[in-house]
Design an enzyme around this catalytic site. Structure first.
Site, PDB file in Angstrom:
ATOM      1  N   SER A 129       0.835  -1.202   0.000  1.00 17.97           N
ATOM      2  CA  SER A 129       0.000   0.000   0.000  1.00 17.97           C
ATOM      3  C   SER A 129       0.866   1.246   0.000  1.00 17.97           C
ATOM      4  CB  SER A 129      -0.865  -0.020   1.264  1.00 17.97           C
ATOM      5  OG  SER A 129      -1.448   1.241   1.476  1.00 17.97           O
ATOM      6  N   TYR A 153      -1.688  -1.171  10.894  1.00 15.41           N
ATOM      7  CA  TYR A 153      -1.984  -1.700   9.552  1.00 15.41           C
ATOM      8  C   TYR A 153      -0.805  -1.453   8.616  1.00 15.41           C
ATOM      9  CZ  TYR A 153      -3.692  -1.640   4.740  1.00 15.41           C
ATOM     10  OH  TYR A 153      -3.814  -1.839   3.394  1.00 15.41           O
ATOM     11  N   LYS A 157       2.094  -4.001   6.509  1.00 13.99           N
ATOM     12  CA  LYS A 157       2.501  -3.959   5.086  1.00 13.99           C
ATOM     13  C   LYS A 157       4.027  -3.841   4.983  1.00 13.99           C
ATOM     14  CE  LYS A 157      -1.549  -4.297   3.260  1.00 13.99           C
ATOM     15  NZ  LYS A 157      -1.929  -5.619   2.748  1.00 13.99           N
TER      16      LYS A 157
HETATM   17  P1  NAD Z   1     -11.148  -6.582   1.146  1.00 13.83           P
HETATM   18  O1  NAD Z   1     -11.351  -6.583   2.625  1.00 13.83           O
HETATM   19  O2  NAD Z   1     -12.319  -6.307   0.280  1.00 13.83           O
HETATM   20  O3  NAD Z   1     -10.465  -7.950   0.671  1.00 13.83           O
HETATM   21  C1  NAD Z   1      -9.598  -8.691   1.508  1.00 13.83           C
HETATM   22  C2  NAD Z   1     -10.139 -10.106   1.531  1.00 13.83           C
HETATM   23  O4  NAD Z   1      -9.283 -10.909   2.337  1.00 13.83           O
HETATM   24  C3  NAD Z   1     -11.541 -10.195   2.122  1.00 13.83           C
HETATM   25  O5  NAD Z   1     -12.364 -10.904   1.230  1.00 13.83           O
HETATM   26  C4  NAD Z   1     -11.350 -10.957   3.431  1.00 13.83           C
HETATM   27  O6  NAD Z   1     -12.457 -11.773   3.738  1.00 13.83           O
HETATM   28  C5  NAD Z   1     -10.093 -11.774   3.115  1.00 13.83           C
HETATM   29  N1  NAD Z   1      -9.300 -12.157   4.279  1.00 13.83           N
HETATM   30  C6  NAD Z   1      -8.826 -11.371   5.277  1.00 13.83           C
HETATM   31  N2  NAD Z   1      -8.098 -12.105   6.139  1.00 13.83           N
HETATM   32  C7  NAD Z   1      -8.111 -13.387   5.671  1.00 13.83           C
HETATM   33  C8  NAD Z   1      -7.541 -14.601   6.124  1.00 13.83           C
HETATM   34  N3  NAD Z   1      -6.826 -14.664   7.251  1.00 13.83           N
HETATM   35  N4  NAD Z   1      -7.747 -15.715   5.404  1.00 13.83           N
HETATM   36  C9  NAD Z   1      -8.477 -15.683   4.264  1.00 13.83           C
HETATM   37  N5  NAD Z   1      -9.052 -14.563   3.795  1.00 13.83           N
HETATM   38  C10 NAD Z   1      -8.861 -13.429   4.493  1.00 13.83           C
HETATM   39  O7  NAD Z   1      -9.982  -5.526   0.856  1.00 13.83           O
HETATM   40  P2  NAD Z   1      -9.443  -4.974  -0.525  1.00 13.83           P
HETATM   41  O8  NAD Z   1      -9.744  -3.507  -0.562  1.00 13.83           O
HETATM   42  O9  NAD Z   1      -9.874  -5.814  -1.646  1.00 13.83           O
HETATM   43  O10 NAD Z   1      -7.886  -5.113  -0.276  1.00 13.83           O
HETATM   44  C11 NAD Z   1      -7.145  -6.227  -0.714  1.00 13.83           C
HETATM   45  C12 NAD Z   1      -5.701  -6.082  -0.260  1.00 13.83           C
HETATM   46  O11 NAD Z   1      -5.182  -4.855  -0.770  1.00 13.83           O
HETATM   47  C13 NAD Z   1      -5.537  -6.026   1.249  1.00 13.83           C
HETATM   48  O12 NAD Z   1      -4.373  -6.710   1.604  1.00 13.83           O
HETATM   49  C14 NAD Z   1      -5.380  -4.547   1.533  1.00 13.83           C
HETATM   50  O13 NAD Z   1      -4.626  -4.303   2.690  1.00 13.83           O
HETATM   51  C15 NAD Z   1      -4.642  -4.084   0.292  1.00 13.83           C
HETATM   52  N6  NAD Z   1      -4.842  -2.657  -0.023  1.00 13.83           N
HETATM   53  C16 NAD Z   1      -6.099  -2.163  -0.119  1.00 13.83           C
HETATM   54  C17 NAD Z   1      -6.284  -0.804  -0.360  1.00 13.83           C
HETATM   55  C18 NAD Z   1      -7.677  -0.217  -0.424  1.00 13.83           C
HETATM   56  O14 NAD Z   1      -7.812   1.006  -0.252  1.00 13.83           O
HETATM   57  N7  NAD Z   1      -8.726  -0.974  -0.699  1.00 13.83           N
HETATM   58  C19 NAD Z   1      -5.171   0.040  -0.511  1.00 13.83           C
HETATM   59  C20 NAD Z   1      -3.889  -0.518  -0.422  1.00 13.83           C
HETATM   60  C21 NAD Z   1      -3.735  -1.875  -0.165  1.00 13.83           C
END
Ligand code: NAD
Ligand code: UDP
Length: 349
Positions: A129, A153, A157
Site C-alpha cells: 500500500s 496496519y 505492510k
Molecule cells: P477486502 O477486505 O475487500 O479484501 C480482503 C479479503 O481478504 C476479504 O475478502 C477478506 O475476507 C479476506 N481475508 C482477510 N483475512 C483473511 C484470512 N486470514 N484468510 C483468508 N481470507 C482473508 O480488501 P481490498 O480492498 O480488496 O484489499 C485487498 C488487499 O489490498 C488487502 O491486503 C489490503 O490491505 C490491500 N490494499 C487495499 C487498499 C484499499 O484502499 N482498498 C489500498 C492498499 C492496499
C-alpha cells in the site's frame, strides 16, 4: 495448458475484480478467502461475468492461517503463481486491535509463504500500500522514497515487504512483486461487482456512495486546513479495473522475464485529487447532492500522496487508463444497482 493462479482474498473488493480479469486472460484461478470482509456472492458474480471462462474458477472458504487447509489446496493444484490480497485493512481498527492485525496479516502471510515453498511455488504478488510512504516529504512518491508506517496496519505492510525481501535474499528462486496501491475506487463497468464494506466505511469513496444512495445523511470531511489547493487532503485515486490489470502485468513479467527478483511497484495514476474535487465529481456523476460536515483532521492522515508511475510503466508496461470521471461513473452504477452491496437492506434503527 492454462496457467494456474491462487488468489488469496479473492472474494474481496480488489480481489474479485482481479479474478475477473485473470479469467478473461485465460488463467485458471483458485480463490481462498475466509469471507471475513466479503461475500461468496462476489465470487458467483465474477464467474457469471467471465462467461465461458467462469468454469475456470474454484473457491474454498479457508483462513490462510490454517496451514492444513492451505496444504490441501496446494496438494490438489500445482500453482504457477500466487496473488496475495487476504488481509485486514481498516486503519482505525488496527490501532484498536493491533494483535489481531499482526496475527492475521503477518502470520497469515508467513503460513502462505511456508506452504508455497513446500510445494515449489515461488512466485508471489503481494498487495502492499501507499501507506508505507507515511507522510512523504517529497512528491511524487517513487519506489525509492523513504518508508514510514504510521499505524499497525501500515506496519503489517512494511513488515511483510521486509519479510519478502529477506525470503528472496535467502533463496533467489523466489520472484516477488510488492505492489503498492494508491487509492482504489470505482467498480466493474457492468455494475455487478464493487466494494461492499462491512459497517461504517472508513474510506472516502464508499462513504460518499452511501450518502448518495441515502444510507447515511452526510459526509464528514476530515480537515480543511491542509496546505493543498483547497485545504482538503489529496490522494491518487485509481480505478479498480486499472489496478486489476496491473496484477496481470505483474504476472506477465514473472513469466516473460527470468531476471525478476523482489521488486516494489507503485500502482497509481500519478495525479492528485482533493476531497472536495472528489465530492464534486461524484455529485456530477450521480446527480445527487452530498451534504457535508467539515471537521478536524483525522489523526494519522497524510496531507498529500500521489504516485510516481515511471517504474511500473517501464518495467511492467502498465499504465492506468481511467480518470476520476470514469471512477465516479462506475462507482455510481454499482451503487444504484446494489444500494446494499451484496447483502440485504439494514433494518431501521
Ligand atoms: P477486502 O477486505 O475487500 O479484501 C480482503 C479479503 O481478504 C476479504 O475478502 C477478506 O475476507 C479476506 N481475508 C482477510 N483475512 C483473511 C484470512 N486470514 N484468510 C483468508 N481470507 C482473508 O480488501 P481490498 O480492498 O480488496 O484489499 C485487498 C488487499 O489490498 C488487502 O491486503 C489490503 O490491505 C490491500 N490494499 C487495499 C487498499 C484499499 O484502499 N482498498 C489500498 C492498499 C492496499
Ligand atoms: N476522508 C474524509 N472523510 C471520510 C473519509 C476520508 O474527509 O469519511 C478523507 C481523508 O481524510 C483523506 C481522503 O479522504 O484525505 C482519503 O481517505 P481514505 O480513507 O479513503 O484513504 P487514505 O487516507 O487511506 O489514503
Amino acid at each position: 495448458m492454462a496457467r494456474r493462479v491462487l488468489v488469496t482474498g479473492g472474494a474481496g473488493y480488489i480481489g474479485s475484480h482481479t479474478v475477473l480479469q485473470l479469467l478473461r486472460e485465460g488463467f485458471y484461478v483458485v480463490v481462498v478467502d475466509n469471507l471475513d470482509n466479503s461475500s461468496e456472492v462476489a465470487v458467483q458474480r465474477v464467474a457469471e461475468l467471465a462467461g465461458g471462462f467462469g468454469k475456470n474458477l474454484a473457491f474454498h472458504r479457508i483462513d490462510i492461517q490454517d496451514k492444513e487447509a492451505l496444504e490441501k489446496v496446494f496438494h490438489t493444484t500445482k500453482f504457477d503463481a500466487v496473488i496475495h490480497f487476504a488481509g485486514l485493512k481498516a486503519v482505525g481498527e488496527s490501532v484498536q486491535k493491533p494483535l489481531l492485525y499482526y496475527k492475521n496479516n503477518i502470520i497469515g502471510t508467513i503460513t502462505l509463504l511456508e506452504v508455497m515453498a513446500a510445494h515449489g511455488c515461488k512466485k508471489l504478488v503481494f498487495s502492499s500500500s501507499a501507506t508505507v510512504y507515511g507522510w512523504p516529504k517529497h512528491l511524487p512518491c517513487t519506489e525509492e522514497s523513504p518508508l514510514h508506517a504510521m499505524n499497525p496496519y501500515g506496519r503489517t505492510k512494511l513488515m511483510i515487504e521486509e519479510i519478502c525481501r529477506d525470503v528472496h535474499h535467502a533463496d533467489n528462486d523466489w520472484k516477488i512483486m510488492l505492489l503498492r496501491y494508491f487509492n482504489p475506487v470505482g467498480a466493474h463497468p457492468s455494475g455487478h461487482i464493487g466494494e461492499d464494506p462491512r459497517g461504517i466505511p472508513n474510506n472516502l469513496m464508499p462513504f460518499i456512495q452511501q450518502v448518495a444512495v441515502g444510507r447515511r445523511p452526510s459526509l464528514t470531511i476530515f480537515g480543511t486546513d491542509y496546505s493543498t489547493k483547497d485545504g482538503t487532503g489529496v490522494r491518487d485515486y485509481i480505478h479498480v479495473v486499472d489496478l486489476a490489470d496491473g496484477h496481470i502485468a505483474a504476472l506477465k513479467k514473472f513469466f516473460d522475464d527470468p531476471t525478476t527478483g523482489c521488486e516494489a511497484y507503485n500502482l497509481g495514476t500519478g495525479k492528485g485529487t482533493s476531497v472536495f474535487e472528489m465530492v464534486t465529481a461524484f455529485e456530477k456523476a450521480s446527480g445527487k447532492k452530498i451534504p457535508l460536515i467539515l471537521t478536524a483532521r483525522r489523526p494519522g492522515d497524510a496531507e498529500t500522496l500521489y504516485a510516481g508511475t515511471a517504474k511500473a510503466e517501464k518495467e511492467l508496461k502498465w499504465k492506468a487508463k481511467y480518470g476520476i470521471e470514469e471512477m465516479c461513473r462506475d462507482q455510481w452504477n454499482w451503487a444504484i444497482k446494489n444500494p446494499w452491496g451484496y447483502g440485504l437492506p439494514e433494518p431501521p434503527n
